[in-house]
Design an enzyme around this catalytic site. Sequence first.
Site, PDB file in Angstrom:
ATOM      1  N   ARG A   4       9.050   3.994 -15.918  1.00  7.72           N
ATOM      2  CA  ARG A   4       9.311   4.871 -16.992  1.00  7.72           C
ATOM      3  C   ARG A   4      10.438   5.681 -16.527  1.00  7.72           C
ATOM      4  O   ARG A   4      11.367   5.882 -17.524  1.00  7.72           O
ATOM      5  CB  ARG A   4       8.046   5.823 -16.902  1.00  7.72           C
ATOM      6  CG  ARG A   4       8.167   7.246 -17.862  1.00  7.72           C
ATOM      7  CD  ARG A   4       6.988   7.802 -17.812  1.00  7.72           C
ATOM      8  NE  ARG A   4       7.060   9.105 -18.644  1.00  7.72           N
ATOM      9  CZ  ARG A   4       7.463  10.280 -17.986  1.00  7.72           C
ATOM     10  NH1 ARG A   4       7.692  10.252 -16.879  1.00  7.72           N
ATOM     11  NH2 ARG A   4       7.464  11.381 -18.773  1.00  7.72           N
ATOM     12  N   ARG A  33      -5.663  -0.413  -3.535  1.00  7.95           N
ATOM     13  CA  ARG A  33      -4.293  -0.572  -4.226  1.00  7.95           C
ATOM     14  C   ARG A  33      -4.321   0.263  -5.708  1.00  7.95           C
ATOM     15  O   ARG A  33      -3.353   0.227  -6.338  1.00  7.95           O
ATOM     16  CB  ARG A  33      -3.972  -2.053  -4.574  1.00  7.95           C
ATOM     17  CG  ARG A  33      -3.668  -2.992  -3.342  1.00  7.95           C
ATOM     18  CD  ARG A  33      -2.156  -3.232  -3.659  1.00  7.95           C
ATOM     19  NE  ARG A  33      -1.869  -4.275  -2.713  1.00  7.95           N
ATOM     20  CZ  ARG A  33      -1.686  -5.341  -2.673  1.00  7.95           C
ATOM     21  NH1 ARG A  33      -2.133  -6.004  -3.701  1.00  7.95           N
ATOM     22  NH2 ARG A  33      -1.261  -6.346  -1.906  1.00  7.95           N
ATOM     23  N   ASP A  43       1.765   0.443   1.700  1.00  2.76           N
ATOM     24  CA  ASP A  43       1.715   0.327   3.163  1.00  2.76           C
ATOM     25  C   ASP A  43       2.588   1.317   4.123  1.00  2.76           C
ATOM     26  O   ASP A  43       2.555   1.537   5.118  1.00  2.76           O
ATOM     27  CB  ASP A  43       1.912  -1.121   3.704  1.00  2.76           C
ATOM     28  CG  ASP A  43       1.142  -2.085   3.033  1.00  2.76           C
ATOM     29  OD1 ASP A  43      -0.270  -1.793   2.699  1.00  2.76           O
ATOM     30  OD2 ASP A  43       1.649  -3.249   2.717  1.00  2.76           O
TER      31      ASP A  43
HETATM   32  P1  ATP Z   1       4.422  -6.088  -0.320  1.00  2.00           P
HETATM   33  O1  ATP Z   1       4.826  -5.032   1.133  1.00  2.00           O
HETATM   34  O2  ATP Z   1       3.681  -5.146  -1.026  1.00  2.00           O
HETATM   35  O3  ATP Z   1       3.655  -7.270   0.137  1.00  2.00           O
HETATM   36  P2  ATP Z   1       6.856  -7.337  -0.770  1.00  2.00           P
HETATM   37  O4  ATP Z   1       7.896  -7.322  -1.705  1.00  2.00           O
HETATM   38  O5  ATP Z   1       7.241  -7.344   0.797  1.00  2.00           O
HETATM   39  O6  ATP Z   1       5.734  -6.484  -1.405  1.00  2.00           O
HETATM   40  P3  ATP Z   1       6.704 -10.129  -0.689  1.00  2.00           P
HETATM   41  O7  ATP Z   1       5.409 -11.192  -1.114  1.00  2.00           O
HETATM   42  O8  ATP Z   1       6.914 -10.442   0.884  1.00  2.00           O
HETATM   43  O9  ATP Z   1       5.982  -8.730  -0.800  1.00  2.00           O
HETATM   44  O10 ATP Z   1       7.911 -10.802  -1.473  1.00  2.00           O
HETATM   45  C1  ATP Z   1       7.713 -10.463  -2.795  1.00  2.00           C
HETATM   46  C2  ATP Z   1       8.703 -11.673  -3.347  1.00  2.00           C
HETATM   47  O11 ATP Z   1      10.113 -11.337  -2.958  1.00  2.00           O
HETATM   48  C3  ATP Z   1       8.616 -13.046  -2.915  1.00  2.00           C
HETATM   49  O12 ATP Z   1       7.480 -13.552  -3.630  1.00  2.00           O
HETATM   50  C4  ATP Z   1       9.830 -13.667  -3.163  1.00  2.00           C
HETATM   51  O13 ATP Z   1       9.929 -13.952  -4.367  1.00  2.00           O
HETATM   52  C5  ATP Z   1      10.706 -12.620  -2.914  1.00  2.00           C
HETATM   53  N1  ATP Z   1      11.358 -12.544  -1.589  1.00  2.00           N
HETATM   54  C6  ATP Z   1      10.513 -12.388  -0.148  1.00  2.00           C
HETATM   55  N2  ATP Z   1      11.276 -12.821   0.932  1.00  2.00           N
HETATM   56  C7  ATP Z   1      12.376 -13.199   0.209  1.00  2.00           C
HETATM   57  C8  ATP Z   1      13.564 -13.861   0.995  1.00  2.00           C
HETATM   58  N3  ATP Z   1      13.709 -13.827   2.271  1.00  2.00           N
HETATM   59  N4  ATP Z   1      14.754 -14.098   0.154  1.00  2.00           N
HETATM   60  C9  ATP Z   1      14.405 -14.173  -0.922  1.00  2.00           C
HETATM   61  N5  ATP Z   1      13.621 -13.596  -1.701  1.00  2.00           N
HETATM   62  C10 ATP Z   1      12.397 -12.966  -1.038  1.00  2.00           C
END
Ligand code: ATP
Length: 323
Positions: free
Chosen positions: A24, A256, A130
């Site tokens: 938003r 969540r 987290d």
């Molecule tokens: P949470 O902490 O809630 O799990 P997060 O953003 O760390 O959130 P991830 O599943 O690790 O969750 O990452 C989300 C998305 O970001 C992944 O599905 C992927 O598309 C992208 N991503 C993650 N790591 C990489 C990377 N090393 N390089 C490029 N894109 C990435």
Amino acid sequence: MQEIKTIGVLTSGGDAPGMNAAIRAVVRTGIYYGLKVMGIRKGYNGLISGDIVEMNLRSVSDMLHRGGTILHTARSAEFKTEAGMKKAVTMSKVFGIDGIVVIGGDGSFRGARDLSELGIPTVALPGTIDNDIACSEYTIGFDTALNTVKDAIDKIRDTATSHQRCSVIEVMGKNAGYIAVNVGIANGAEAIIIPEKEFNFNNDVLKPIIEGKHRGKKHDIVILAEGVGGAVELAQRIQDETGIESRATILGHIQRGGSPTVMDRVIASQMGAKAVQLLKDNIGNRVIAMKDNKIVNYDIVEALEMTKTVDEEILELAKILSL
Ligand code: ATP
């Protein structure tokens, strides 16, 4: 860098309460500054497939109080591939998106860094229950999750007291113990087990339970972070060794959801607005963070190299207060 006139916003990774407040803020601040704002659905998957819609002031009405994310979220395996990344860049161009606000965890930050390197300026906001993003003292959703866990443990305590039981409660937090430590203090746990600190079953679990019983305690709460895991086995072991009836509760995804707290709504709004202010000034490749209770920003690459850890003093305090 060309002038940024159109920005996109997406949520990625695990959802967190307060993401809607951030969306938003991005939409309304963007429009306030004369930018066109596009909502990208289902995280990086939507950027690849072109699941993108223009947002207006009313697209974000009546959603401040809602948990989850109206843009939906995803974990995109395709985006991590070279081909997927290229498709995402092409699709940004097709929709005329000159800059993107990414709301998510550190995985999502890595994606934002890669997009920036490929010429799409991005600004990333820390959105995860987290609180495990190294560059920021606070992540959007953390306070709501803490309050949800606090309420759940209060309820479990009622029945644990009535039956004079030991309750082992597993809380979320991925590989970090921030949720566990905070609710451990807030709910008066006898023991807190987190991935950051090696634990000794006899000293850190059995001893406080047995000594507490001698001091007249009628029940016990053991908080276990999911990064350590094994709540059912731990409860069984406590029961076997102490003879105290012990039960495990794994709180799971309840943590969540729910309406975001005031703190999450306000911080998400401030962070969302700051992200847009950077992009409208043609500044990309940044992460918004909180330091000393102020909203700051860092270079994404530098932010991803930072580290943070649970405060030893608060763990010590939890022990003293559980006497
Ligand atoms: P949470 O902490 O809630 O799990 P997060 O953003 O760390 O959130 P991830 O599943 O690790 O969750 O990452 C989300 C998305 O970001 C992944 O599905 C992927 O598309 C992208 N991503 C993650 N790591 C990489 C990377 N090393 N390089 C490029 N894109 C990435």
